[in-house]
Design a protein around this motif. Structure first.
Motif, mmCIF file in Angstrom:
data_model
loop_
_atom_site.group_PDB
_atom_site.id
_atom_site.type_symbol
_atom_site.label_atom_id
_atom_site.label_comp_id
_atom_site.label_asym_id
_atom_site.label_seq_id
_atom_site.Cartn_x
_atom_site.Cartn_y
_atom_site.Cartn_z
ATOM 1 N N THR A 55 12.361 3.627 -3.186
ATOM 2 C CA THR A 55 11.616 4.460 -4.110
ATOM 3 C C THR A 55 10.538 5.240 -3.377
ATOM 4 N N GLN A 56 10.372 6.484 -3.781
ATOM 5 C CA GLN A 56 9.253 7.276 -3.272
ATOM 6 C C GLN A 56 8.092 7.136 -4.242
ATOM 7 N N TYR A 57 6.952 6.744 -3.694
ATOM 8 C CA TYR A 57 5.747 6.613 -4.493
ATOM 9 C C TYR A 57 4.842 7.806 -4.188
ATOM 10 N N PHE A 58 4.425 8.451 -5.236
ATOM 11 C CA PHE A 58 3.634 9.669 -5.078
ATOM 12 C C PHE A 58 2.148 9.386 -5.110
ATOM 13 N N GLY A 59 1.415 10.125 -4.295
ATOM 14 C CA GLY A 59 -0.038 10.113 -4.371
ATOM 15 C C GLY A 59 -0.515 10.974 -5.517
ATOM 16 N N PRO A 60 -1.821 10.963 -5.775
ATOM 17 C CA PRO A 60 -2.372 11.704 -6.922
ATOM 18 C C PRO A 60 -2.388 13.210 -6.723
ATOM 19 N N GLY A 61 -2.142 13.647 -5.497
ATOM 20 C CA GLY A 61 -2.059 15.086 -5.252
ATOM 21 C C GLY A 61 -3.382 15.707 -4.848
ATOM 22 N N THR A 62 -3.277 16.833 -4.176
ATOM 23 C CA THR A 62 -4.425 17.684 -3.871
ATOM 24 C C THR A 62 -4.202 18.998 -4.597
ATOM 25 N N SER B 101 -2.455 27.585 7.152
ATOM 26 C CA SER B 101 -3.277 28.672 7.687
ATOM 27 C C SER B 101 -2.967 29.980 6.961
ATOM 28 N N SER B 102 -3.857 30.940 7.152
ATOM 29 C CA SER B 102 -3.693 32.271 6.524
ATOM 30 C C SER B 102 -3.323 32.130 5.056
ATOM 31 N N LEU B 103 -4.131 31.363 4.339
ATOM 32 C CA LEU B 103 -3.816 31.053 2.948
ATOM 33 C C LEU B 103 -3.646 32.313 2.112
ATOM 34 N N GLU B 104 -2.672 32.218 1.206
ATOM 35 C CA GLU B 104 -2.390 33.302 0.279
ATOM 36 C C GLU B 104 -2.602 32.805 -1.149
ATOM 37 N N LEU B 105 -2.773 33.759 -2.062
ATOM 38 C CA LEU B 105 -2.989 33.380 -3.459
ATOM 39 C C LEU B 105 -1.856 32.490 -3.963
ATOM 40 N N GLY B 106 -0.642 32.801 -3.517
ATOM 41 C CA GLY B 106 0.529 32.064 -3.965
ATOM 42 C C GLY B 106 0.604 30.635 -3.460
ATOM 43 N N ASP B 107 -0.296 30.269 -2.562
ATOM 44 C CA ASP B 107 -0.320 28.888 -2.074
ATOM 45 C C ASP B 107 -1.054 27.965 -3.043
ATOM 46 N N SER B 108 -1.695 28.548 -4.049
ATOM 47 C CA SER B 108 -2.390 27.731 -5.042
ATOM 48 C C SER B 108 -1.369 26.855 -5.765
ATOM 49 N N ALA B 109 -1.565 25.562 -5.676
ATOM 50 C CA ALA B 109 -0.578 24.623 -6.221
ATOM 51 C C ALA B 109 -1.126 23.213 -6.093
ATOM 52 N N LEU B 110 -0.373 22.286 -6.659
ATOM 53 C CA LEU B 110 -0.606 20.861 -6.430
ATOM 54 C C LEU B 110 0.253 20.450 -5.248
ATOM 55 N N TYR B 111 -0.341 19.756 -4.306
ATOM 56 C CA TYR B 111 0.403 19.267 -3.146
ATOM 57 C C TYR B 111 0.448 17.746 -3.217
ATOM 58 N N PHE B 112 1.662 17.237 -3.334
ATOM 59 C CA PHE B 112 1.841 15.795 -3.417
ATOM 60 C C PHE B 112 2.388 15.259 -2.107
ATOM 61 N N CYS B 113 1.915 14.108 -1.788
ATOM 62 C CA CYS B 113 2.482 13.338 -0.700
ATOM 63 C C CYS B 113 3.153 12.120 -1.337
ATOM 64 N N ALA B 114 4.287 11.751 -0.809
ATOM 65 C CA ALA B 114 4.964 10.543 -1.270
ATOM 66 C C ALA B 114 5.320 9.705 -0.048
ATOM 67 N N SER B 115 5.395 8.405 -0.240
ATOM 68 C CA SER B 115 5.813 7.565 0.878
ATOM 69 C C SER B 115 6.885 6.593 0.424
ATOM 70 N N SER B 116 7.665 6.162 1.386
ATOM 71 C CA SER B 116 8.702 5.171 1.100
ATOM 72 C C SER B 116 8.946 4.353 2.351
ATOM 73 N N SER B 117 9.659 3.283 2.161
ATOM 74 C CA SER B 117 10.085 2.457 3.278
ATOM 75 C C SER B 117 11.562 2.725 3.469
ATOM 76 N N LEU B 118 11.874 3.489 4.487
ATOM 77 C CA LEU B 118 13.241 3.999 4.629
ATOM 78 C C LEU B 118 13.801 3.550 5.958
ATOM 79 N N HIS B 119 14.780 2.686 5.921
ATOM 80 C CA HIS B 119 15.400 2.236 7.156
ATOM 81 C C HIS B 119 16.767 2.886 7.246
ATOM 82 N N VAL B 120 16.787 4.058 7.879
ATOM 83 C CA VAL B 120 18.001 4.865 7.888
ATOM 84 C C VAL B 120 19.148 4.133 8.568
ATOM 85 N N THR B 121 18.841 3.411 9.656
ATOM 86 C CA THR B 121 19.903 2.774 10.420
ATOM 87 C C THR B 121 20.641 1.730 9.589
#
Lengths: 117, 110
Positions: free
Chosen positions: A105-112, A79-99
């Motif tokens: 491995t973290q696999y990255f999406g193509p980004g927004t 919210s309240s976007l600023e000029l400095g928020d201009s960037a690539l935003y990546f999401c990554a996912s992994s299968s992480l069983h902390v217990t």
């Protein structure tokens, strides 16, 4: 094999507007990470979710929030976007069983690519 | 000081050359290290995990030196298609967020 899906791929907003970025992790992955990469910079960790609960928080502005839903997809709300928020935003996912102390491995999406005018 | 320091380059090398990148880290408790490759405006893609014993995948060799707290990536017989930015990364925290180095740009020319 299915990869991480992000939408939209490109987004143009004006200052002070809001934006919502979506991430669909690889099936059966339980952890989602969000990263921000500014021009000429390395990816910076924003926030992560494990089993729909926030697991870690990085340098994420208070203007941003995120959540992970029951189907494991995640949304980053800005919210309240600023000029400095201009960037690539990546999401990554992994299968992480902390217990079990597992890491994976973290696999990255193509980004927004967000452009704030 | 950044948690992960990386030689920014750029490295301009001819095809067939051998090139090496280093990356130092400050957190001695770090356990897991990686090399990612990133092409312009694309997502980082895992190139290799880095193990204590060192590991090799074709023309790529990764090494970890815990005593001196650095990791390295060696690329032999460089190809034009190796041109990219190479990011070193490590897990930080219990939920394994990645901390990246600034990236080293490699340009392989004919």
């Amino acid at each position: 094999a299915a990869g991480v899906i992000q939408s939209p791929r490109h987004l143009i907003k004006e200052k002070r507007e809001t934006a919502t970025l979506k991430c669909y992790p690889i099936p059966r992955h339980d952890t989602v990470y969000w990263y921000q990469q500014g021009p000429g910079q390395d990816p910076q960790f924003l926030i992560s979710f494990y089993e729909k609960m926030q697991s870690d928080k990085g340098s994420i502005p208070d203007r941003f929030s995120a959540q992970q839903f029951s189907d494991y997809h995640s949304e980053l709300n800005m919210s309240s976007l600023e000029l400095g928020d201009s960037a690539l935003y990546f999401c990554a996912s992994s299968s992480l069983h902390v217990t079990s102390g597992g890491t994976d491995t973290q696999y990255f999406g193509p980004g927004t690519r967000l452009t704030v005018l | 000081r950044k948690e992960v320091e990386q030689d920014p380059g750029p490295f301009n090398v001819p095809e067939g050359a051998t090139v090496a990148f280093n990356c130092t880290y400050s957190n001695s408790a770090s356990q897991s290290f990686f090399w990612y490759r990133q092409d312009c405006r694309k997502e980082p893609k895992l190139l290799m995990s880095v193990y204590s014993s060192g590991n090799e995948d074709g023309r790529f060799t990764a090494q970890l030196n815990r005593a001196s707290q650095y990791i390295s990536l060696l690329i032999r017989d460089s190809k034009l298609s190796d041109s990219a930015t190479y990011l070193c990364a490590m897990f930080s925290g219990g939920y394994n967020k990645l901390i990246f180095g600034a990236g080293t740009r490699l340009a392989v020319h004919p």
